[in-house]
Design a protein around this motif. Structure first.
Motif, PDB file in Angstrom:
ATOM      1  N   GLU A  34       0.836  -1.036   0.111  1.00 48.31           N
ATOM      2  CA  GLU A  34       0.083   0.184   0.143  1.00 48.31           C
ATOM      3  C   GLU A  34       0.831   1.278   0.087  1.00 48.31           C
ATOM      4  O   GLU A  34       0.596   2.189  -0.758  1.00 48.31           O
ATOM      5  CB  GLU A  34      -0.969  -0.115   1.175  1.00 48.31           C
ATOM      6  CG  GLU A  34      -1.911  -0.993   1.152  1.00 48.31           C
ATOM      7  CD  GLU A  34      -2.850  -1.063  -0.016  1.00 48.31           C
ATOM      8  OE1 GLU A  34      -3.269   0.332  -0.156  1.00 48.31           O
ATOM      9  OE2 GLU A  34      -3.128  -2.116  -0.579  1.00 48.31           O
ATOM     10  N   ARG A  35       1.800   1.352   0.653  1.00 46.11           N
ATOM     11  CA  ARG A  35       2.729   2.494   0.949  1.00 46.11           C
ATOM     12  C   ARG A  35       4.162   1.999   1.074  1.00 46.11           C
ATOM     13  O   ARG A  35       4.419   1.026   1.818  1.00 46.11           O
ATOM     14  CB  ARG A  35       2.372   3.388   2.206  1.00 46.11           C
ATOM     15  CG  ARG A  35       1.230   4.337   2.072  1.00 46.11           C
ATOM     16  CD  ARG A  35       0.851   5.186   3.257  1.00 46.11           C
ATOM     17  NE  ARG A  35       1.073   4.564   4.644  1.00 46.11           N
ATOM     18  CZ  ARG A  35       1.108   5.196   5.612  1.00 46.11           C
ATOM     19  NH1 ARG A  35       0.986   6.416   5.681  1.00 46.11           N
ATOM     20  NH2 ARG A  35       0.976   4.276   6.871  1.00 46.11           N
ATOM     21  N   TYR A  36       5.093   2.892   0.986  1.00 46.37           N
ATOM     22  CA  TYR A  36       6.462   2.725   1.069  1.00 46.37           C
ATOM     23  C   TYR A  36       6.853   3.641   2.130  1.00 46.37           C
ATOM     24  O   TYR A  36       6.746   4.960   2.045  1.00 46.37           O
ATOM     25  CB  TYR A  36       7.210   2.782  -0.241  1.00 46.37           C
ATOM     26  CG  TYR A  36       8.506   2.736  -0.143  1.00 46.37           C
ATOM     27  CD1 TYR A  36       9.416   1.581  -0.106  1.00 46.37           C
ATOM     28  CD2 TYR A  36       9.785   3.755  -0.081  1.00 46.37           C
ATOM     29  CE1 TYR A  36      10.655   1.456   0.038  1.00 46.37           C
ATOM     30  CE2 TYR A  36      10.879   3.813   0.100  1.00 46.37           C
ATOM     31  CZ  TYR A  36      11.529   2.330   0.072  1.00 46.37           C
ATOM     32  OH  TYR A  36      12.864   2.324   0.222  1.00 46.37           O
ATOM     33  N   ILE A  37       7.633   3.200   3.066  1.00 42.14           N
ATOM     34  CA  ILE A  37       8.134   3.896   4.182  1.00 42.14           C
ATOM     35  C   ILE A  37       9.807   3.618   4.213  1.00 42.14           C
ATOM     36  O   ILE A  37      10.041   2.528   4.586  1.00 42.14           O
ATOM     37  CB  ILE A  37       7.496   3.713   5.397  1.00 42.14           C
ATOM     38  CG1 ILE A  37       5.749   3.831   5.402  1.00 42.14           C
ATOM     39  CG2 ILE A  37       7.977   4.528   6.643  1.00 42.14           C
ATOM     40  CD1 ILE A  37       5.073   3.331   6.589  1.00 42.14           C
ATOM     41  N   TYR A  47      14.247   3.915  -2.728  1.00 39.57           N
ATOM     42  CA  TYR A  47      12.915   4.962  -3.017  1.00 39.57           C
ATOM     43  C   TYR A  47      12.811   5.310  -4.344  1.00 39.57           C
ATOM     44  O   TYR A  47      11.528   5.226  -4.827  1.00 39.57           O
ATOM     45  CB  TYR A  47      12.964   6.295  -2.188  1.00 39.57           C
ATOM     46  CG  TYR A  47      11.724   7.206  -2.599  1.00 39.57           C
ATOM     47  CD1 TYR A  47      10.551   6.883  -2.318  1.00 39.57           C
ATOM     48  CD2 TYR A  47      12.030   8.466  -3.160  1.00 39.57           C
ATOM     49  CE1 TYR A  47       9.415   7.663  -2.746  1.00 39.57           C
ATOM     50  CE2 TYR A  47      10.864   9.301  -3.302  1.00 39.57           C
ATOM     51  CZ  TYR A  47       9.763   8.849  -3.277  1.00 39.57           C
ATOM     52  OH  TYR A  47       8.551   9.686  -3.900  1.00 39.57           O
ATOM     53  N   THR A  54       3.696   5.580  -6.493  1.00 37.79           N
ATOM     54  CA  THR A  54       3.283   4.929  -5.122  1.00 37.79           C
ATOM     55  C   THR A  54       3.473   5.767  -3.999  1.00 37.79           C
ATOM     56  O   THR A  54       4.259   6.628  -4.031  1.00 37.79           O
ATOM     57  CB  THR A  54       4.595   3.915  -4.863  1.00 37.79           C
ATOM     58  OG1 THR A  54       4.525   2.940  -6.058  1.00 37.79           O
ATOM     59  CG2 THR A  54       4.450   3.174  -3.373  1.00 37.79           C
ATOM     60  N   LYS A  55       2.390   5.848  -3.171  1.00 32.56           N
ATOM     61  CA  LYS A  55       2.533   6.702  -1.832  1.00 32.56           C
ATOM     62  C   LYS A  55       3.796   6.457  -0.960  1.00 32.56           C
ATOM     63  O   LYS A  55       4.092   5.042  -0.699  1.00 32.56           O
ATOM     64  CB  LYS A  55       1.060   6.513  -1.139  1.00 32.56           C
ATOM     65  CG  LYS A  55      -0.091   7.052  -1.951  1.00 32.56           C
ATOM     66  CD  LYS A  55      -1.167   6.864  -1.022  1.00 32.56           C
ATOM     67  CE  LYS A  55      -2.449   7.407  -1.981  1.00 32.56           C
ATOM     68  NZ  LYS A  55      -3.829   7.138  -1.044  1.00 32.56           N
ATOM     69  N   ALA A  56       4.576   7.223  -0.328  1.00 26.90           N
ATOM     70  CA  ALA A  56       5.682   6.852   0.414  1.00 26.90           C
ATOM     71  C   ALA A  56       5.753   8.085   1.682  1.00 26.90           C
ATOM     72  O   ALA A  56       5.278   9.436   1.525  1.00 26.90           O
ATOM     73  CB  ALA A  56       6.765   7.001  -0.438  1.00 26.90           C
ATOM     74  N   ARG A 161       4.940  12.840  -4.451  1.00 24.73           N
ATOM     75  CA  ARG A 161       3.906  12.077  -4.071  1.00 24.73           C
ATOM     76  C   ARG A 161       4.471  11.401  -2.585  1.00 24.73           C
ATOM     77  O   ARG A 161       3.787  10.489  -2.057  1.00 24.73           O
ATOM     78  CB  ARG A 161       3.796  10.542  -4.928  1.00 24.73           C
ATOM     79  CG  ARG A 161       3.329  10.908  -6.447  1.00 24.73           C
ATOM     80  CD  ARG A 161       1.795  10.834  -6.296  1.00 24.73           C
ATOM     81  NE  ARG A 161       1.206   9.449  -5.758  1.00 24.73           N
ATOM     82  CZ  ARG A 161      -0.008   9.337  -5.747  1.00 24.73           C
ATOM     83  NH1 ARG A 161      -0.834  10.479  -5.550  1.00 24.73           N
ATOM     84  NH2 ARG A 161      -0.437   8.161  -5.087  1.00 24.73           N
ATOM     85  N   ALA A 162       5.350  12.125  -2.236  1.00 23.52           N
ATOM     86  CA  ALA A 162       6.026  11.418  -0.863  1.00 23.52           C
ATOM     87  C   ALA A 162       5.656  12.601   0.283  1.00 23.52           C
ATOM     88  O   ALA A 162       5.751  13.729   0.030  1.00 23.52           O
ATOM     89  CB  ALA A 162       7.480  11.430  -0.836  1.00 23.52           C
ATOM     90  N   LYS A 163       5.585  12.065   1.361  1.00 17.93           N
ATOM     91  CA  LYS A 163       5.518  13.010   2.550  1.00 17.93           C
ATOM     92  C   LYS A 163       6.975  12.832   3.134  1.00 17.93           C
ATOM     93  O   LYS A 163       7.378  11.980   3.632  1.00 17.93           O
ATOM     94  CB  LYS A 163       4.564  12.336   3.644  1.00 17.93           C
ATOM     95  CG  LYS A 163       4.591  13.174   4.982  1.00 17.93           C
ATOM     96  CD  LYS A 163       3.640  12.517   5.976  1.00 17.93           C
ATOM     97  CE  LYS A 163       3.536  13.162   7.492  1.00 17.93           C
ATOM     98  NZ  LYS A 163       2.487  12.587   8.310  1.00 17.93           N
ATOM     99  N   ASP A 180       1.737  -1.842   4.529  1.00 22.31           N
ATOM    100  CA  ASP A 180       2.906  -1.128   4.201  1.00 22.31           C
ATOM    101  C   ASP A 180       4.325  -1.652   4.151  1.00 22.31           C
ATOM    102  O   ASP A 180       4.394  -2.915   4.770  1.00 22.31           O
ATOM    103  CB  ASP A 180       3.162  -0.042   5.482  1.00 22.31           C
ATOM    104  CG  ASP A 180       2.093   1.065   5.318  1.00 22.31           C
ATOM    105  OD1 ASP A 180       1.480   1.377   4.346  1.00 22.31           O
ATOM    106  OD2 ASP A 180       1.777   1.680   6.478  1.00 22.31           O
TER     107      ASP A 180
END
Length: 291
Positions: A34-37, A47, A54-56, A161-163, A180
């Motif tokens: 779902e998300r990449y951290i 990354y 992709t949400k990250a 797309r990243a926080k 995740d």
């Protein structure tokens, strides 16, 4: 979930970067998540290998590094314009002027950060006890390329797309939830008493921090996250990750003051699957297949 073709490339040279290990890492990662951290972003090679869109959540404790990524995301054109100006003024004298400077604006700080990274000795990032950058001049006759236009814009688009965070790794890992994927590339446990290079941030990374990282990952695993942690092959690391899948890889050591000490070094990838996922055997086979 991975961007195999035409992927964006790192804009910085970073000690411990994973560009040479991307194929092995990606072969171990799950096909979907779902998300990449990534709590220890560094040069961002892993990354940037994740598929666009992709949400990250990306993080690093180095505040100038993360500010630079924010500038690349929000204002790449002005950043490149400033870098062009620095390139025209390139000299050893100018290098030390920039190193001594302490700009206030985000654009100037990011420009300084990239310029020093590209023109210092061997691409090192090192600070003294006061947290001040203290790497010597690289002594190149001509200024190296400070950026690639197409790649800078590509990285900027990816970062949209990243926080982007600049906080303690445990806070970032605590936000992980089911589905995740977490990849951790912390400062490594030394293989010898003289090998510990921990000056990426003031204060270094302690053995207590290594334990906090393992504990935070264990909690994220219970919440359903899938976790991969890189570290040295020191015996204490193997013991620290007792109960995890351990994959041995050989990574080139590219940053060393002495050329004859650059070469391949054994590293570990610790793999922890979410509880009750039913995928433990699959990951074990993946690790064995690329051993």
């Amino acid at each position: 979930m991975f961007n195999h073709l035409h992927r964006a490339r790192p804009v910085l040279k970073w000690a411990g970067g994973k560009s040479s290990l991307l194929q092995e890492l990606i072969s171990l990662f799950p096909g979907r998540f779902e998300r990449y951290i990534e709590p220890f972003l560094g040069g961002a090679s892993v990354y940037l290998a994740i598929a666009p869109g992709t949400k990250a959540i990306i993080n690093d404790s180095n505040s100038d590094l993360m500010l630079t990524y924010k500038v690349i995301r929000d204002n790449p054109e002005q950043l490149m314009k400033q870098l062009d100006s620095y390139k025209k003024r390139y000299s050893e004298t100018f290098y030390f002027q920039v190193r001594k400077s302490n700009p206030i604006s985000a654009i100037e700080r990011a420009t300084r950060f990239i310029f020093l990274n590209k023109t210092c000795f061997n691409g090192l990032y090192r600070t003294n006890s006061k947290g001040l950058f203290n790497v010597s001049f690289g002594k190149r006759v001509k200024c190296p390329e400070l950026y690639d236009l197409e790649n800078m814009l590509s990285v900027s688009k990816r970062l949209s797309r990243a926080k982007i965070m600049n906080t303690d790794f445990a806070e970032v890992i605590a936000s992980a939830r089911k589905g995740d994927l977490i990849y951790c590339d912390p400062p490594y446990v030394p293989l010898s008493d003289t090998a510990y290079f921990s000056s990426y941030t003031p204060g270094g990374f302690t053995w207590s921090d290594q334990n906090r990282l393992r504990d935070a990952c264990d909690q994220a695993r219970k919440r359903g996250a899938q976790i991969f942690v890189s570290n040295s092959s020191a015996p204490v690391v193997r013991k620290l990750f007792t109960g995890w899948r351990l994959k041995t890889v050989h990574a080139p050591r590219c940053i060393n003051s002495k050329g004859d000490r650059r070469g391949k070094i054994e590293e570990l990838i610790a793999i922890s699957l979410p509880y009750g996922s039913g995928s433990e055997e699959l990951i074990s086979r993946r690790a064995e297949s690329v051993a």
